[in-house]
Design a protein around this motif. Structure first.
Motif, PDB file in Angstrom:
ATOM      1  N   LEU A  42      37.613  13.920  16.242  1.00  0.00           N
ATOM      2  CA  LEU A  42      38.702  14.334  16.961  1.00  0.00           C
ATOM      3  C   LEU A  42      40.139  13.323  17.026  1.00  0.00           C
ATOM      4  O   LEU A  42      40.925  13.406  17.064  1.00  0.00           O
ATOM      5  N   LEU A  43      39.596  11.832  17.181  1.00  0.00           N
ATOM      6  CA  LEU A  43      40.804  10.987  16.863  1.00  0.00           C
ATOM      7  C   LEU A  43      41.547  10.897  15.497  1.00  0.00           C
ATOM      8  O   LEU A  43      42.740  10.975  15.601  1.00  0.00           O
ATOM      9  N   ALA A  44      40.704  11.221  14.601  1.00  0.00           N
ATOM     10  CA  ALA A  44      41.211  11.542  13.017  1.00  0.00           C
ATOM     11  C   ALA A  44      42.021  12.654  12.933  1.00  0.00           C
ATOM     12  O   ALA A  44      42.958  12.491  12.488  1.00  0.00           O
ATOM     13  N   ASP A  45      41.844  13.806  13.918  1.00  0.00           N
ATOM     14  CA  ASP A  45      42.616  14.921  13.887  1.00  0.00           C
ATOM     15  C   ASP A  45      43.810  14.824  14.840  1.00  0.00           C
ATOM     16  O   ASP A  45      44.772  15.920  14.818  1.00  0.00           O
ATOM     17  N   ALA A  46      43.745  14.076  15.659  1.00  0.00           N
ATOM     18  CA  ALA A  46      44.718  13.952  17.085  1.00  0.00           C
ATOM     19  C   ALA A  46      46.218  13.887  16.349  1.00  0.00           C
ATOM     20  O   ALA A  46      46.528  12.956  15.337  1.00  0.00           O
ATOM     21  N   ALA A  47      46.937  14.448  17.074  1.00  0.00           N
ATOM     22  CA  ALA A  47      48.488  14.312  16.503  1.00  0.00           C
ATOM     23  C   ALA A  47      48.833  12.893  16.883  1.00  0.00           C
ATOM     24  O   ALA A  47      49.741  12.483  16.205  1.00  0.00           O
ATOM     25  N   ASP A  48      48.401  12.416  18.032  1.00  0.00           N
ATOM     26  CA  ASP A  48      48.976  10.941  18.537  1.00  0.00           C
ATOM     27  C   ASP A  48      48.100   9.849  17.710  1.00  0.00           C
ATOM     28  O   ASP A  48      46.912   9.590  18.158  1.00  0.00           O
ATOM     29  N   LYS A  49      48.618   9.432  16.596  1.00  0.00           N
ATOM     30  CA  LYS A  49      47.966   8.734  15.746  1.00  0.00           C
ATOM     31  C   LYS A  49      47.511   6.975  16.602  1.00  0.00           C
ATOM     32  O   LYS A  49      46.666   6.441  16.057  1.00  0.00           O
ATOM     33  N   SER A  50      48.223   6.873  17.632  1.00  0.00           N
ATOM     34  CA  SER A  50      48.014   5.626  18.476  1.00  0.00           C
ATOM     35  C   SER A  50      46.464   5.579  18.927  1.00  0.00           C
ATOM     36  O   SER A  50      46.266   4.670  19.544  1.00  0.00           O
TER      37      SER A  50
END
Ligand code: MN3
Length: 202
Positions: A42-50
């Motif tokens: 989910l983190l890899a796919d999230a729009a918010d890369k921060s």
């Protein structure tokens, strides 16, 4: 950063006969691992890369109560909850805490027995999946709470001291539907009071 599965703090057989190696191998090796894997995806796919630069605790706080981040919150909180839960137990655990911490429980709940009864009540009455907790609130007062699904004290500004996982996957292989027996066993034979007292002291 990539979130990793922390090592289990004891052998798979350490909690037997109260929690079997079979339960632990599924619960840690499959369920806990799946939350880690899902969170990283989910983190890899999230729009918010921060988000991927944050610590696990920071991810939980940043995603709590955000409708568009439910999946990240649920998986991040479940990674944290399980790591915390493993540490709340040990081989030959349970029984009573130190005299000093027992006095704090007596002050908050009336007696050690009343603390156990209130914790058990929270664990048994959590409808469906969730967690029972002993927490330190913002005034330093000890309280019992229960949370549904992945929710946790951190998302409410409170400090977790002790938790019992009451999702069925935590006890079904060993206790089937007998959640009250699992909770009794947790209190009598599994709690790592040294860990609980360390959390209180922080
Ligand atoms: Mn679980």
């Amino acid at each position: 950063m990539t979130i990793t599965l922390p090592p289990l703090p004891y052998e798979m057989t350490a909690l037997e006969p109260y929690i079997s190696a079979n339960t632990l191998s599924f619960h840690y090796g499959k369920h806990h691992q799946a939350y880690v894997t899902n969170l990283n995806n989910l983190l890899a796919d999230a729009a918010d890369k921060s988000l991927a630069t944050l610590s696990l605790e920071e991810i939980i706080k940043a995603s709590a109560r955000k409708p568009d981040m439910v999946g990240i919150f649920n998986n991040a909180a479940q990674v944290w909850n399980h790591s915390f839960y493993w540490n709340c137990m040990k081989h030959n655990g349970g029984g009573e805490p130190s005299a000093a911490f027992k006095a704090r429980l007596e002050e908050a709940f009336g007696s050690f027995e009343k603390f156990c009864a209130e914790f058990k009540q929270a664990a048994v009455t959590q409808f469906g999946s969730g967690w029972a907790w002993l927490v330190k609130d913002q005034e330093g007062k000890l309280k019992i709470m229960k949370t549904g699904n992945a929710d946790l004290p951190m998302a409410h500004g409170e400090t977790a001291l002790l938790t019992c996982d009451v999702w069925e996957h935590a006890y079904y292989l060993d206790y089937q539907n007998r959640r009250p027996d699992y909770v009794d066993t947790f209190l009598k034979h599994l709690i790592n009071w040294d860990f609980v007292e360390q959390q209180f002291a922080q």
